[in-house]
Design a protein around this motif. Structure first.
Motif, PDB file in Angstrom:
ATOM      1  N   VAL A  40      36.111  24.918 -30.654  1.00  0.00           N
ATOM      2  CA  VAL A  40      36.116  26.467 -30.662  1.00  0.00           C
ATOM      3  C   VAL A  40      34.870  27.339 -30.242  1.00  0.00           C
ATOM      4  N   ALA A  41      35.066  28.248 -29.624  1.00  0.00           N
ATOM      5  CA  ALA A  41      34.091  29.187 -28.894  1.00  0.00           C
ATOM      6  C   ALA A  41      33.040  29.768 -30.228  1.00  0.00           C
ATOM      7  N   LEU A  42      31.946  29.532 -29.799  1.00  0.00           N
ATOM      8  CA  LEU A  42      30.700  29.897 -30.813  1.00  0.00           C
ATOM      9  C   LEU A  42      29.728  30.366 -30.067  1.00  0.00           C
ATOM     10  N   THR A  43      29.000  31.283 -30.680  1.00  0.00           N
ATOM     11  CA  THR A  43      27.701  31.960 -30.141  1.00  0.00           C
ATOM     12  C   THR A  43      26.666  31.123 -30.516  1.00  0.00           C
ATOM     13  N   PRO A  44      25.442  31.076 -29.936  1.00  0.00           N
ATOM     14  CA  PRO A  44      24.443  30.168 -30.428  1.00  0.00           C
ATOM     15  C   PRO A  44      24.097  30.369 -31.848  1.00  0.00           C
ATOM     16  N   ALA A  45      24.244  31.600 -32.281  1.00  0.00           N
ATOM     17  CA  ALA A  45      23.869  31.852 -33.725  1.00  0.00           C
ATOM     18  C   ALA A  45      24.823  31.149 -34.603  1.00  0.00           C
ATOM     19  N   ALA A  79      26.660  28.467 -33.886  1.00  0.00           N
ATOM     20  CA  ALA A  79      26.658  27.214 -33.658  1.00  0.00           C
ATOM     21  C   ALA A  79      25.347  26.506 -34.533  1.00  0.00           C
ATOM     22  N   LYS A  80      24.321  27.546 -34.671  1.00  0.00           N
ATOM     23  CA  LYS A  80      23.381  26.973 -35.831  1.00  0.00           C
ATOM     24  C   LYS A  80      23.812  27.165 -37.079  1.00  0.00           C
ATOM     25  N   ARG A  81      24.660  27.842 -37.457  1.00  0.00           N
ATOM     26  CA  ARG A  81      24.990  27.806 -38.905  1.00  0.00           C
ATOM     27  C   ARG A  81      25.938  26.672 -38.908  1.00  0.00           C
ATOM     28  N   VAL A  82      26.784  26.200 -38.087  1.00  0.00           N
ATOM     29  CA  VAL A  82      27.514  24.842 -37.962  1.00  0.00           C
ATOM     30  C   VAL A  82      26.723  23.704 -38.227  1.00  0.00           C
ATOM     31  N   ALA A  83      25.469  23.735 -37.538  1.00  0.00           N
ATOM     32  CA  ALA A  83      24.662  22.731 -37.540  1.00  0.00           C
ATOM     33  C   ALA A  83      23.734  22.462 -38.956  1.00  0.00           C
ATOM     34  N   ILE A  84      23.613  23.855 -39.635  1.00  0.00           N
ATOM     35  CA  ILE A  84      22.827  23.754 -40.805  1.00  0.00           C
ATOM     36  C   ILE A  84      23.944  23.231 -41.832  1.00  0.00           C
ATOM     37  N   MET A  85      24.985  23.498 -41.686  1.00  0.00           N
ATOM     38  CA  MET A  85      26.144  23.067 -42.612  1.00  0.00           C
ATOM     39  C   MET A  85      26.355  21.834 -42.628  1.00  0.00           C
ATOM     40  N   ALA A  86      26.391  21.195 -41.445  1.00  0.00           N
ATOM     41  CA  ALA A  86      26.756  19.805 -41.036  1.00  0.00           C
ATOM     42  C   ALA A  86      25.594  18.915 -41.642  1.00  0.00           C
ATOM     43  N   GLN A  87      24.332  19.228 -41.599  1.00  0.00           N
ATOM     44  CA  GLN A  87      23.230  18.508 -42.409  1.00  0.00           C
ATOM     45  C   GLN A  87      23.715  18.049 -44.049  1.00  0.00           C
ATOM     46  N   ASP A  88      24.523  18.945 -44.487  1.00  0.00           N
ATOM     47  CA  ASP A  88      24.991  18.390 -45.782  1.00  0.00           C
ATOM     48  C   ASP A  88      25.816  17.152 -45.692  1.00  0.00           C
ATOM     49  N   GLY A  89      26.295  16.735 -44.651  1.00  0.00           N
ATOM     50  CA  GLY A  89      27.176  15.699 -44.403  1.00  0.00           C
ATOM     51  C   GLY A  89      26.243  14.481 -44.453  1.00  0.00           C
ATOM     52  N   LEU A 108      27.461  21.571 -31.058  1.00  0.00           N
ATOM     53  CA  LEU A 108      28.078  21.756 -29.608  1.00  0.00           C
ATOM     54  C   LEU A 108      29.418  22.470 -29.644  1.00  0.00           C
ATOM     55  N   SER A 109      29.502  23.324 -28.962  1.00  0.00           N
ATOM     56  CA  SER A 109      30.808  24.164 -28.699  1.00  0.00           C
ATOM     57  C   SER A 109      31.414  24.015 -27.170  1.00  0.00           C
ATOM     58  N   THR A 110      32.520  23.243 -27.258  1.00  0.00           N
ATOM     59  CA  THR A 110      33.008  23.369 -25.899  1.00  0.00           C
ATOM     60  C   THR A 110      33.926  24.619 -25.525  1.00  0.00           C
ATOM     61  N   ALA A 111      34.137  25.506 -26.343  1.00  0.00           N
ATOM     62  CA  ALA A 111      34.928  26.712 -26.262  1.00  0.00           C
ATOM     63  C   ALA A 111      36.189  26.642 -25.704  1.00  0.00           C
ATOM     64  N   ARG A 112      36.976  25.799 -26.046  1.00  0.00           N
ATOM     65  CA  ARG A 112      38.505  25.614 -25.565  1.00  0.00           C
ATOM     66  C   ARG A 112      39.470  26.574 -26.177  1.00  0.00           C
TER      67      ARG A 112
END
Length: 344
Positions: free
Chosen positions: A254-259, A261-271, A291-295
């Motif tokens: 999914v296409a993400l902005t840097p900001a 993507a940062k939120r996804v990284a923060i949430m992923a830490q809960d894993g 990472l976002s490959t923006a497909r």
């Protein structure tokens, strides 16, 4: 219409490379008991980073801040070797530059592009391998070897950056997992598990990540015995073993902005918190890249879709942690404890 809950499945490989546009390469030095893992996007990809551990070792992570110039990366490196392992990114950077890949500082200029290769390292120096490398640590060469091997299939367990890893009192390793949602969003994770905490509940072999397992990807034991009293950590390392760190990368098509993507990284830490107990300790260096490959575009409403991606990333990372330990095997000639030898 919102997707029905639980209508998700792993991707075809159940690896991070199920995210379109990604490859992974790995290399290891068996006698040294160390290795390198490289996540290689087909094209430059938006990337963010979240650091939670108290003793991190990283490269280029400040460049990923949304307010800074860099808005995409050329690869992400996960490496053993503690501070020496940061040199693995040198080998990857040199190879990328030779391919004409990287940030183009000035179009048409005669000087080479500048590949952006963030990296994180874990501590595997005290695992009994031969670290007497003098002035020539192996990591630059391992980085180049890893990126040259990049493909859609790769080995889990005692491989790559997880070759020399220990997960609490058990052999650690590289784990990966993926998920495809009912409406076609793909999320993947890869992790090198070298945690101080335990990945299993005390007194047995049940993974903390058991509630998130899909099928029997790490044993299919269910959540039986998933309980612990405060301060009861089971197979965590002792206080005398402050040599740890779990490093990971999550990704989406999914296409993400840097900001975002940062939120996804923060949430992923809960894993990590769902799969390791305790985690993010003063002597862990836990790091997650996103990472976002923006497909495909981010579905509307954007904030809701972003929350879904973060939640999927956290669950997928928890599964990847368990898979890394489940697949791990002992080093040749060693008697290191592995999950497969635990009694039910």
């Amino acid at each position: 219409m919102e997707p029905e809950p639980y209508q998700v499945r792993p991707g075809a490989r159940n690896l991070i490379t199920d995210v379109p546009g990604l490859k992974v390469g790995q290399a290891q030095a068996e006698l040294v008991r160390t290795g390198v893992t490289v996540v290689l996007p087909d094209e430059r990809a938006v990337c963010a980073c979240d650091v939670r551990g108290g003793g991190p070792g990283t490269r280029e992570t400040d460049a990923l801040a949304p307010e800074n110039l860099v808005d995409a990366v050329d690869a992400v490196v996960l490496s053993g070797g503690s501070v020496y392992g940061l040199a693995a990114a040198d080998g990857v950077t040199a190879w990328l530059g030779a391919q004409g890949r990287g940030f183009e500082v000035a179009p048409g200029a005669s000087f080479p592009h500048s590949p952006v290769v963030p990296a994180a390292i874990l501590f595997d120096l005290a695992n009994g391998g031969d670290k007497q490398w003098g002035g020539e640590p192996p990591y630059r060469d391992l980085g180049r070897e890893a990126v040259l091997s990049a493909g859609e299939a790769f080995r889990l367990g005692t491989a790559g950056a997880g070759y020399g890893a220990m997960a609490g009192g058990l052999k650690g390793g590289v784990g990966s997992a993926s998920v495809v949602s009912a409406d076609g969003l793909t999320v993947g994770a890869i992790v090198a598990v070298n945690c101080w905490g335990s990945v299993v509940a005390p007194g047995g072999r049940t993974f903390w990540a058991a509630p998130y397992e899909i099928g029997s990807e790490f044993g299919g034991l269910g959540a039986h015995g998933l309980a612990a009293a405060p301060d009861a950590w089971g197979l965590a390392k002792t206080a005398a073993e402050p040599r740890n760190t779990t490093i990971a990368c999550v990704a989406t098509d999914v296409a993400l902005t840097p900001a975002q993507a940062k939120r996804v990284a923060i949430m992923a830490q809960d894993g990590m918190a769902r799969a390791i107990r305790p985690v993010h300790a003063p002597f862990d260096g836990d790091v997650v890249f996103a990472l976002s490959t923006a497909r495909q575009p981010l579905p509307e409403p954007a904030a809701f879709s972003l929350a879904r991606l973060g939640a999927l990333a956290a669950d997928t990372l928890a599964r990847a942690v368990a898979r890394g330990v489940y697949e791990a095997s002992a080093w040749p000639g060693s008697d290191v404890a592995c999950w497969s030898a635990l009694k039910p």
